[in-house]
Design a protein around this motif. Structure first.
Motif, mmCIF file in Angstrom:
data_model
loop_
_atom_site.group_PDB
_atom_site.id
_atom_site.type_symbol
_atom_site.label_atom_id
_atom_site.label_comp_id
_atom_site.label_asym_id
_atom_site.label_seq_id
_atom_site.Cartn_x
_atom_site.Cartn_y
_atom_site.Cartn_z
ATOM 1 N N GLN A 180 0.817 -1.206 0.000
ATOM 2 C CA GLN A 180 0.000 0.000 0.000
ATOM 3 C C GLN A 180 0.853 1.260 0.000
ATOM 4 O OE1 GLN A 180 -2.460 -0.439 3.474
ATOM 5 N NE2 GLN A 180 -3.550 -2.225 2.672
ATOM 6 N N ARG A 181 1.885 1.276 0.829
ATOM 7 C CA ARG A 181 2.751 2.459 0.898
ATOM 8 C C ARG A 181 3.474 2.680 -0.424
ATOM 9 N NH1 ARG A 181 4.242 5.696 4.976
ATOM 10 N NH2 ARG A 181 3.332 4.319 6.555
ATOM 11 N N GLU A 182 3.933 1.608 -1.047
ATOM 12 C CA GLU A 182 4.617 1.733 -2.341
ATOM 13 C C GLU A 182 3.678 2.287 -3.396
ATOM 14 O OE1 GLU A 182 6.008 -2.193 -3.077
ATOM 15 O OE2 GLU A 182 7.802 -1.998 -1.794
ATOM 16 N N ARG A 183 2.445 1.778 -3.439
ATOM 17 C CA ARG A 183 1.490 2.247 -4.447
ATOM 18 C C ARG A 183 1.050 3.679 -4.183
ATOM 19 N NH1 ARG A 183 -0.345 -1.405 -8.398
ATOM 20 N NH2 ARG A 183 1.262 -3.024 -8.469
ATOM 21 N N LEU A 184 0.851 4.034 -2.940
ATOM 22 C CA LEU A 184 0.481 5.415 -2.624
ATOM 23 C C LEU A 184 1.582 6.385 -3.039
ATOM 24 C CD1 LEU A 184 -1.144 4.912 0.898
ATOM 25 C CD2 LEU A 184 -2.324 5.697 -1.165
ATOM 26 N N ALA A 185 2.822 5.962 -2.887
ATOM 27 C CA ALA A 185 3.957 6.820 -3.240
ATOM 28 C C ALA A 185 4.027 7.088 -4.737
ATOM 29 C CB ALA A 185 5.260 6.194 -2.758
ATOM 30 N N THR A 186 3.456 6.182 -5.548
ATOM 31 C CA THR A 186 3.537 6.339 -7.004
ATOM 32 C C THR A 186 2.349 7.088 -7.591
ATOM 33 O OG1 THR A 186 2.426 4.216 -7.423
ATOM 34 C CG2 THR A 186 4.836 4.183 -7.178
ATOM 35 N N LEU A 187 1.338 7.402 -6.778
ATOM 36 C CA LEU A 187 0.168 8.114 -7.298
ATOM 37 C C LEU A 187 0.553 9.539 -7.690
ATOM 38 C CD1 LEU A 187 -2.716 7.099 -4.841
ATOM 39 C CD2 LEU A 187 -2.327 6.271 -7.164
ATOM 40 N N ASP A 188 0.059 9.981 -8.842
ATOM 41 C CA ASP A 188 0.286 11.370 -9.239
ATOM 42 C C ASP A 188 -0.555 12.284 -8.353
ATOM 43 O OD1 ASP A 188 -2.412 11.981 -10.596
ATOM 44 O OD2 ASP A 188 -1.763 10.186 -11.656
ATOM 45 N N ALA A 189 -0.310 13.582 -8.455
ATOM 46 C CA ALA A 189 -0.942 14.542 -7.544
ATOM 47 C C ALA A 189 -2.461 14.494 -7.630
ATOM 48 C CB ALA A 189 -0.430 15.950 -7.842
ATOM 49 N N TRP A 190 -3.005 14.406 -8.838
ATOM 50 C CA TRP A 190 -4.454 14.411 -9.014
ATOM 51 C C TRP A 190 -5.075 13.153 -8.418
ATOM 52 C CZ3 TRP A 190 -8.014 11.334 -11.665
ATOM 53 C CH2 TRP A 190 -9.294 11.879 -11.815
ATOM 54 N N SER A 191 -4.474 11.999 -8.675
ATOM 55 C CA SER A 191 -4.999 10.740 -8.151
ATOM 56 C C SER A 191 -4.896 10.692 -6.635
ATOM 57 C CB SER A 191 -4.249 9.553 -8.768
ATOM 58 O OG SER A 191 -4.410 9.520 -10.162
ATOM 59 N N PHE A 192 -3.793 11.198 -6.096
ATOM 60 C CA PHE A 192 -3.638 11.183 -4.645
ATOM 61 C C PHE A 192 -4.651 12.097 -3.975
ATOM 62 C CE2 PHE A 192 -1.852 12.391 -0.559
ATOM 63 C CZ PHE A 192 -1.506 11.151 -0.038
ATOM 64 N N GLU A 193 -4.911 13.220 -4.588
ATOM 65 C CA GLU A 193 -5.876 14.157 -4.012
ATOM 66 C C GLU A 193 -7.236 13.494 -3.849
ATOM 67 O OE1 GLU A 193 -7.235 18.766 -4.734
ATOM 68 O OE2 GLU A 193 -6.892 17.492 -6.480
ATOM 69 N N ARG A 194 -7.609 12.612 -4.774
ATOM 70 C CA ARG A 194 -8.908 11.943 -4.743
ATOM 71 C C ARG A 194 -9.079 11.040 -3.530
ATOM 72 N NH1 ARG A 194 -11.875 11.121 -9.483
ATOM 73 N NH2 ARG A 194 -12.097 8.902 -9.034
ATOM 74 N N VAL A 195 -7.999 10.567 -2.949
ATOM 75 C CA VAL A 195 -8.099 9.671 -1.792
ATOM 76 C C VAL A 195 -7.501 10.282 -0.529
ATOM 77 C CG1 VAL A 195 -8.092 7.611 -3.240
ATOM 78 C CG2 VAL A 195 -5.925 8.490 -2.357
ATOM 79 N N SER A 196 -7.047 11.521 -0.614
ATOM 80 C CA SER A 196 -6.281 12.122 0.483
ATOM 81 C C SER A 196 -7.091 12.346 1.747
ATOM 82 C CB SER A 196 -5.654 13.450 0.033
ATOM 83 O OG SER A 196 -6.663 14.393 -0.330
ATOM 84 N N SER A 197 -8.425 12.400 1.646
ATOM 85 C CA SER A 197 -9.236 12.586 2.850
ATOM 86 C C SER A 197 -9.344 11.308 3.667
ATOM 87 C CB SER A 197 -10.637 13.072 2.480
ATOM 88 O OG SER A 197 -11.359 12.054 1.804
ATOM 89 N N ALA A 198 -8.991 10.167 3.062
ATOM 90 C CA ALA A 198 -9.078 8.845 3.706
ATOM 91 C C ALA A 198 -10.519 8.391 3.892
ATOM 92 C CB ALA A 198 -8.342 8.821 5.049
#
Length: 217
Positions: A180-198
């Motif tokens: 999970q940590r490896e995959r989260l680290a590879t997310l681009d800014a837009w994709s990460f923003e979509r899940v950043s609220s948890a």
């Protein structure tokens, strides 16, 4: 926006009107406007953003966007939604709310616990504090969260997401914190923003997305 008299019932269950015959106030029409704003010829995201910002300046608009999950939103956007509800906390306490159980009317605290427990668990895991206090802390932390802060919140909420994720072909892989940590680290800014609220629903989507990626490898 009309004032709801003290003790009145407000239907706050997303877009579902499960007791049409009951005399009550209803929030679900807001979602109809949001859907209409996504249709041509509008440019959906700017228009929807402006509409939400306008609604958050009213008590009922703030409550709708805080309790209704309409697509993935960032930690920053979620913070604004929670902060808007907190600004209207006292007047919103005067009503009772129908949410998931049509036979049980909730207080404001019970409604926020039923709809936003994920936010409190991920961003303010202090079980003995009041709902209002936990929401205040969660909103404050989301508003200033770094990417690493968001990742740690995601890890706190991931066990619940896994429990509700349904069938996963590669569950043992996607449940691995290292993966999970490896995959989260590879997310681009837009994709990460979509899940950043948890948000639990967004994390379930992410788990299934990773599962499908593994199928293609």
């Amino acid at each position: 926006m009309r004032e709801v008299p003290s003790g009145e019932v407000v239907v706050a269950h997303e877009v579902v009107d499960f007791q049409r015959e009951r005399l009550a106030w209803r929030l679900y029409m807001v979602s109809h406007v949001m859907v209409a704003l996504s249709e041509p010829p509008q440019s959906p995201f700017p228009v929807r953003n402006y509409y939400e910002a306008l609604c958050r300046e009213t008590a009922w608009g703030a409550l709708f966007f805080a309790t209704t999950h309409m697509g993935p939103v960032s930690a920053e956007r979620t913070a604004k939604r929670l902060q808007a509800v907190l600004r209207f906390w006292e007047p919103l306490q005067s009503a009772r709310y129908l949410f998931k159980n049509p036979r049980m009317a909730h207080t404001l605290e019970e409604l926020m616990l039923a709809s936003c427990d994920w936010a409190m668990d991920a961003w303010c895991p202090l079980g003995d504090a009041s709902v209002r206090t936990r929401l205040e802390v969660a909103a404050e932390r989301m508003a200033s969260a770094t990417r690493e802060d968001c990742i740690e919140a995601i890890f706190r909420e991931m066990p619940r997401a896994l429990a509700h994720a349904g069938q996963l072909t590669h569950r043992h892989v996607v449940a691995n914190p290292t993966f999970q940590r490896e995959r989260l680290a590879t997310l681009d800014a837009w994709s990460f923003e979509r899940v950043s609220s948890a948000c639990t629903a967004d994390l379930i989507w992410l788990l299934h997305h990773w599962d499908r990626e593994l199928d293609r490898q």
